[in-house]
Every structure is written in C-alpha cells, then in structure tokens.
Scaffold this motif. Structure first.
Motif, PDB file in Angstrom:
ATOM      1  N   ASP A 122       0.822  -1.206   0.000  1.00 15.95           N
ATOM      2  CA  ASP A 122       0.000   0.000   0.000  1.00 15.95           C
ATOM      3  C   ASP A 122       0.857   1.258   0.000  1.00 15.95           C
ATOM      4  OD1 ASP A 122      -2.630  -1.263   0.192  1.00 15.95           O
ATOM      5  OD2 ASP A 122      -1.987  -1.873   2.188  1.00 15.95           O
ATOM      6  N   VAL A 123       1.904   1.259   0.825  1.00 18.82           N
ATOM      7  CA  VAL A 123       2.780   2.417   0.913  1.00 18.82           C
ATOM      8  C   VAL A 123       3.463   2.660  -0.430  1.00 18.82           C
ATOM      9  CG1 VAL A 123       4.783   3.400   2.094  1.00 18.82           C
ATOM     10  CG2 VAL A 123       3.154   2.011   3.373  1.00 18.82           C
ATOM     11  N   SER A 124       3.888   1.580  -1.081  1.00 22.68           N
ATOM     12  CA  SER A 124       4.549   1.697  -2.379  1.00 22.68           C
ATOM     13  C   SER A 124       3.574   2.180  -3.453  1.00 22.68           C
ATOM     14  CB  SER A 124       5.141   0.339  -2.791  1.00 22.68           C
ATOM     15  OG  SER A 124       6.041  -0.138  -1.826  1.00 22.68           O
ATOM     16  N   GLU A 125       2.355   1.629  -3.435  1.00 21.96           N
ATOM     17  CA  GLU A 125       1.342   2.055  -4.401  1.00 21.96           C
ATOM     18  C   GLU A 125       1.019   3.530  -4.239  1.00 21.96           C
ATOM     19  OE1 GLU A 125      -2.017  -0.522  -3.905  1.00 21.96           O
ATOM     20  OE2 GLU A 125      -0.785  -2.320  -4.143  1.00 21.96           O
ATOM     21  N   ALA A 126       0.926   3.974  -2.998  1.00 20.05           N
ATOM     22  CA  ALA A 126       0.636   5.379  -2.728  1.00 20.05           C
ATOM     23  C   ALA A 126       1.742   6.275  -3.272  1.00 20.05           C
ATOM     24  CB  ALA A 126       0.478   5.602  -1.228  1.00 20.05           C
ATOM     25  N   ALA A 127       2.979   5.825  -3.132  1.00 19.56           N
ATOM     26  CA  ALA A 127       4.120   6.603  -3.595  1.00 19.56           C
ATOM     27  C   ALA A 127       4.099   6.769  -5.112  1.00 19.56           C
ATOM     28  CB  ALA A 127       5.415   5.930  -3.159  1.00 19.56           C
ATOM     29  N   ILE A 128       3.904   5.669  -5.833  1.00 15.08           N
ATOM     30  CA  ILE A 128       3.898   5.728  -7.299  1.00 15.08           C
ATOM     31  C   ILE A 128       2.705   6.526  -7.802  1.00 15.08           C
ATOM     32  CG2 ILE A 128       3.691   4.360  -9.398  1.00 15.08           C
ATOM     33  CD1 ILE A 128       5.337   2.218  -8.130  1.00 15.08           C
ATOM     34  N   ASN A 129       1.560   6.339  -7.165  1.00 17.40           N
ATOM     35  CA  ASN A 129       0.362   7.077  -7.575  1.00 17.40           C
ATOM     36  C   ASN A 129       0.573   8.581  -7.427  1.00 17.40           C
ATOM     37  OD1 ASN A 129      -2.566   6.728  -8.370  1.00 17.40           O
ATOM     38  ND2 ASN A 129      -2.813   7.988  -6.542  1.00 17.40           N
ATOM     39  N   SER A 130       1.216   8.988  -6.327  1.00 16.93           N
ATOM     40  CA  SER A 130       1.486  10.408  -6.099  1.00 16.93           C
ATOM     41  C   SER A 130       2.502  10.942  -7.093  1.00 16.93           C
ATOM     42  CB  SER A 130       1.986  10.629  -4.670  1.00 16.93           C
ATOM     43  OG  SER A 130       0.981  10.302  -3.729  1.00 16.93           O
ATOM     44  N   LEU A 131       3.487  10.119  -7.430  1.00 17.51           N
ATOM     45  CA  LEU A 131       4.489  10.534  -8.419  1.00 17.51           C
ATOM     46  C   LEU A 131       3.848  10.786  -9.778  1.00 17.51           C
ATOM     47  CD1 LEU A 131       7.549   8.207  -7.659  1.00 17.51           C
ATOM     48  CD2 LEU A 131       7.497  10.706  -7.526  1.00 17.51           C
ATOM     49  N   LEU A 132       2.907   9.931 -10.161  1.00 17.91           N
ATOM     50  CA  LEU A 132       2.236  10.095 -11.449  1.00 17.91           C
ATOM     51  C   LEU A 132       1.466  11.410 -11.520  1.00 17.91           C
ATOM     52  CD1 LEU A 132       0.850   6.507 -12.195  1.00 17.91           C
ATOM     53  CD2 LEU A 132       2.690   7.694 -13.359  1.00 17.91           C
ATOM     54  N   TYR A 133       0.937  11.837 -10.369  1.00 19.52           N
ATOM     55  CA  TYR A 133       0.179  13.084 -10.325  1.00 19.52           C
ATOM     56  C   TYR A 133       1.060  14.280  -9.957  1.00 19.52           C
ATOM     57  CZ  TYR A 133      -4.310  10.734 -10.876  1.00 19.52           C
ATOM     58  OH  TYR A 133      -5.375  10.015 -11.378  1.00 19.52           O
ATOM     59  N   GLY A 134       2.357  14.040  -9.718  1.00 19.56           N
ATOM     60  CA  GLY A 134       3.264  15.120  -9.363  1.00 19.56           C
ATOM     61  C   GLY A 134       2.948  15.743  -8.019  1.00 19.56           C
ATOM     62  N   ASP A 135       2.360  14.950  -7.132  1.00 22.41           N
ATOM     63  CA  ASP A 135       1.958  15.453  -5.816  1.00 22.41           C
ATOM     64  C   ASP A 135       3.007  15.063  -4.775  1.00 22.41           C
ATOM     65  OD1 ASP A 135       0.682  16.386  -3.588  1.00 22.41           O
ATOM     66  OD2 ASP A 135      -0.934  14.905  -3.613  1.00 22.41           O
ATOM     67  N   LEU A 136       4.079  15.854  -4.667  1.00 20.40           N
ATOM     68  CA  LEU A 136       5.164  15.529  -3.744  1.00 20.40           C
ATOM     69  C   LEU A 136       4.780  15.772  -2.286  1.00 20.40           C
ATOM     70  CD1 LEU A 136       8.322  16.861  -5.617  1.00 20.40           C
ATOM     71  CD2 LEU A 136       7.401  14.547  -5.556  1.00 20.40           C
ATOM     72  N   LYS A 137       3.761  16.572  -2.044  1.00 23.70           N
ATOM     73  CA  LYS A 137       3.384  16.866  -0.664  1.00 23.70           C
ATOM     74  C   LYS A 137       2.680  15.695   0.014  1.00 23.70           C
ATOM     75  CE  LYS A 137       3.191  21.894  -0.931  1.00 23.70           C
ATOM     76  NZ  LYS A 137       2.379  23.119  -0.675  1.00 23.70           N
ATOM     77  N   SER A 138       2.071  14.823  -0.776  1.00 23.14           N
ATOM     78  CA  SER A 138       1.390  13.666  -0.176  1.00 23.14           C
ATOM     79  C   SER A 138       1.991  12.359  -0.680  1.00 23.14           C
ATOM     80  CB  SER A 138      -0.110  13.701  -0.501  1.00 23.14           C
ATOM     81  OG  SER A 138      -0.315  13.596  -1.901  1.00 23.14           O
ATOM     82  N   ILE A 139       3.262  12.423  -1.112  1.00 24.74           N
ATOM     83  CA  ILE A 139       3.889  11.262  -1.722  1.00 24.74           C
ATOM     84  C   ILE A 139       4.155  10.146  -0.727  1.00 24.74           C
ATOM     85  CG2 ILE A 139       6.274  12.057  -1.424  1.00 24.74           C
ATOM     86  CD1 ILE A 139       6.869  10.947  -4.194  1.00 24.74           C
ATOM     87  N   ALA A 140       4.351  10.488   0.519  1.00 31.62           N
ATOM     88  CA  ALA A 140       4.708   9.480   1.517  1.00 31.62           C
ATOM     89  C   ALA A 140       3.582   9.261   2.520  1.00 31.62           C
ATOM     90  CB  ALA A 140       5.970   9.904   2.262  1.00 31.62           C
ATOM     91  N   LEU A 141       3.275   7.981   2.779  1.00 29.11           N
ATOM     92  CA  LEU A 141       2.374   7.637   3.876  1.00 29.11           C
ATOM     93  C   LEU A 141       3.238   7.395   5.108  1.00 29.11           C
ATOM     94  CD1 LEU A 141      -0.171   5.095   2.318  1.00 29.11           C
ATOM     95  CD2 LEU A 141      -0.447   7.542   2.650  1.00 29.11           C
ATOM     96  N   PRO A 142       3.156   8.240   6.123  1.00 27.49           N
ATOM     97  CA  PRO A 142       3.992   8.046   7.316  1.00 27.49           C
ATOM     98  C   PRO A 142       3.550   6.828   8.115  1.00 27.49           C
ATOM     99  CG  PRO A 142       2.416   9.814   7.678  1.00 27.49           C
ATOM    100  CD  PRO A 142       2.283   9.415   6.232  1.00 27.49           C
ATOM    101  N   GLN A 143       4.485   6.182   8.768  1.00 22.41           N
ATOM    102  CA  GLN A 143       4.141   5.015   9.569  1.00 22.41           C
ATOM    103  C   GLN A 143       3.367   5.403  10.819  1.00 22.41           C
ATOM    104  OE1 GLN A 143       7.418   2.573  10.930  1.00 22.41           O
ATOM    105  NE2 GLN A 143       6.082   0.817  11.252  1.00 22.41           N
ATOM    106  N   SER A 144       3.651   6.574  11.343  1.00 23.20           N
ATOM    107  CA  SER A 144       2.955   7.058  12.539  1.00 23.20           C
ATOM    108  C   SER A 144       2.698   8.548  12.386  1.00 23.20           C
ATOM    109  CB  SER A 144       3.803   6.787  13.786  1.00 23.20           C
ATOM    110  OG  SER A 144       3.183   7.312  14.942  1.00 23.20           O
ATOM    111  N   PHE A 145       1.494   8.976  12.691  1.00 23.30           N
ATOM    112  CA  PHE A 145       1.152  10.392  12.593  1.00 23.30           C
ATOM    113  C   PHE A 145      -0.020  10.686  13.515  1.00 23.30           C
ATOM    114  CE2 PHE A 145      -1.142   7.986   9.438  1.00 23.30           C
ATOM    115  CZ  PHE A 145      -2.430   8.466   9.506  1.00 23.30           C
TER     116      PHE A 145
END
Length: 274
Positions: free
Chosen positions: A166-189
């Motif tokens: 899921d974390v990897s999918e989220a990263a690639i999906n954000s890269l495709l949209y050029g959304d660097l602000k939400s590119i990473a899903l943090p482990q704890s927040f």
C-alpha cells in the motif's frame, strides 16, 4: 502459498527445533509457524514502542477495512497477542458498506472471536454511508475523515492495516500526479487527539497472506466471501490496476526494491516538505 521446498526436511533457522513452513524472501529465513508469528509481533511492538499515548490499560482501535480484509484480520489477531501481555484492550472497528453488517460481523466472530478466544476484544461496527476509496492515499484520507469525530469516544490510538504494498502504491500514484506533498504515507502520525500507526508498514502483502494461511484463518470460507465484497465496489482507476499489479510483482520477486522505493520516496518527501 507456502513454498513446498521448505515444507519438509527443513528446520526453522530461528528456533532450530521446529519444521519450517515459510521462506521469507526478504531475508532468506526459513521460519516455523511459531517463529513467524513472533517475528510479526516483534514488528508491531517496534511500531508501537515510540507511541507516547500508549499506557498500560489503554485501548487500541484496530481498523478493519473491507478492501484490506486479510491484513485487517491479521493485524487484529497479532495486536491482541501483543496487548494481552500489557493489560491493554483492543477495539475492532469494522467498516462496511450499507447492508453488509451481518457479513462483517460473521467474519469477525467466526474467524477471530470464537477461534482464537479473544475475551478482551470488543467489536464495534461504524456504518460508512459513502462508497469506499481505492488508492491507498484516498482510502487513508477517507477513513481518517470518517473516524476523526467518532474514534475519540473509543480510543486515542488507532492502527491501520496498510502494508508495504500500500505504501509503495501510494508513492507511485502520487508521483504520477506530481503530488510531492502527499507522496509518503507516514508510519505514525497524529490527527487531532488521535495517534494513527501502520504496524505492517515494512511488511509485504505476501508475508501477511501466507501468515494468515498458515495460522488457518484465511481459508476457503473467507476466500469465498472476499469476491462478494468486491461486487459492491465500482472498478478502480485503470492506471491504478497497473500500479497495483506492478507492486505485487515487485514485492514478491524483488521485495528489497519496494523497501528501497519507500525509503527513497521518504527522502523526496522530506526534501519537498522542509
């Protein structure tokens, strides 16, 4: 699911006593059922170790997500094993689409409550009126929005069943949209007064499914139920199907690449959000 080469004649490389049932592709370890469970429990302990809100006697909400049913149930099982030793209670929050409450209750009761005798486990079902989201980014945002007001009455600590896939999918999906602000899903927040944690952040889907199969609660009955859930969902984005299959293939054949991807993405996130 288990590799047949390691089902007979191979001893667990951890305890060196019991028969190995699983080859962990990321490390090459050959693990028995007991040591495999201990390794997942160790991962959960490590994820919760730095949660300041966690105190003896606290209640942890384990969020069960329809699209992530197997990881959800596996996390709930392991979390109960961890927290029983520390006097904490685990609250299962089951989300479902309207009309599926009986199915979800049956899954929880038959697979978890009865079979593993979780006398400390409390089950609450929160109704979700809207349709479920598909990408991990969207799912996380959605479940945060529907729990933000309701979760505080149960617990100030919640865990999500998202895995390394899921974390990897989220990263690639954000890269495709050029959304660097939400590119990473943090482990704890933290959102408001609630601390959210993803204990399976570094664990591939494959590891979770094999564990649930080895432990016996991912069986043909549960496998038959999952497609019935998917019928109530509209097809996801076409490009996301490609991303999902790509990450699935990488996590199985080259699991170290998905872990490297997440580490690289986290560096990009820190650079984009100084």
């Amino acid at each position: 699911m288990t590799n047949s080469r390691y089902e007979l004649g191979h001893i667990c490389t951890s305890c060196r006593r019991r028969r190995a049932v699983y080859l962990r592709r990321t490390s090459g370890e050959k693990l028995c059922s007991s040591c495999y469970e201990k390794s997942l429990i160790k991962v959960i302990k490590r994820a919760l170790r730095d949660v300041n809100e966690l105190r003896p006697g606290a209640t942890i909400a384990s969020i069960i997500i329809l699209e992530r049913l197997i990881p959800s149930l596996t996390l709930l099982y392991c979390l109960n094993r961890v927290e029983q030793r520390y006097g904490c209670s685990v609250l299962a929050l089951a989300f479902y689409m309207k009309g599926y409450e009986k199915v979800i209750e049956d899954v929880i009761n038959s697979v978890l409550i009865s079979k593993f005798n979780f006398n400390k486990n409390l089950v609450k079902v929160l109704e979700v009126e809207e349709g479920l989201r598909y990408t991990p980014n969207e799912m996380l945002d959605y479940y945060l929005s529907v729990t933000s007001n309701k979760l505080s009455m149960y617990s100030n600590i919640a865990v999500f069943p998202f895995t390394l896939n899921d974390v990897s999918e989220a990263a690639i999906n954000s890269l495709l949209y050029g959304d660097l602000k939400s590119i990473a899903l943090p482990q704890s927040f933290k959102v408001g007064d609630t601390r959210y944690v993803m204990p399976f952040y570094n664990i591939p889907n494959y590891d979770i499914y094999v564990f649930s199969y080895v432990k016996g609660f991912y069986d043909h009955v549960l496998d038959d139920l999952i497609p019935s859930f998917n019928k109530c969902l509209e097809p996801p984005y076409k490009h996301y199907i490609v991303i999902k299959e790509l990450i699935k293939d990488l996590s199985y054949n080259n699991p170290e690449l998905t872990q490297t991807l997440v580490k690289s993405v986290n560096k990009l996130f820190k650079a984009a959000n100084p």
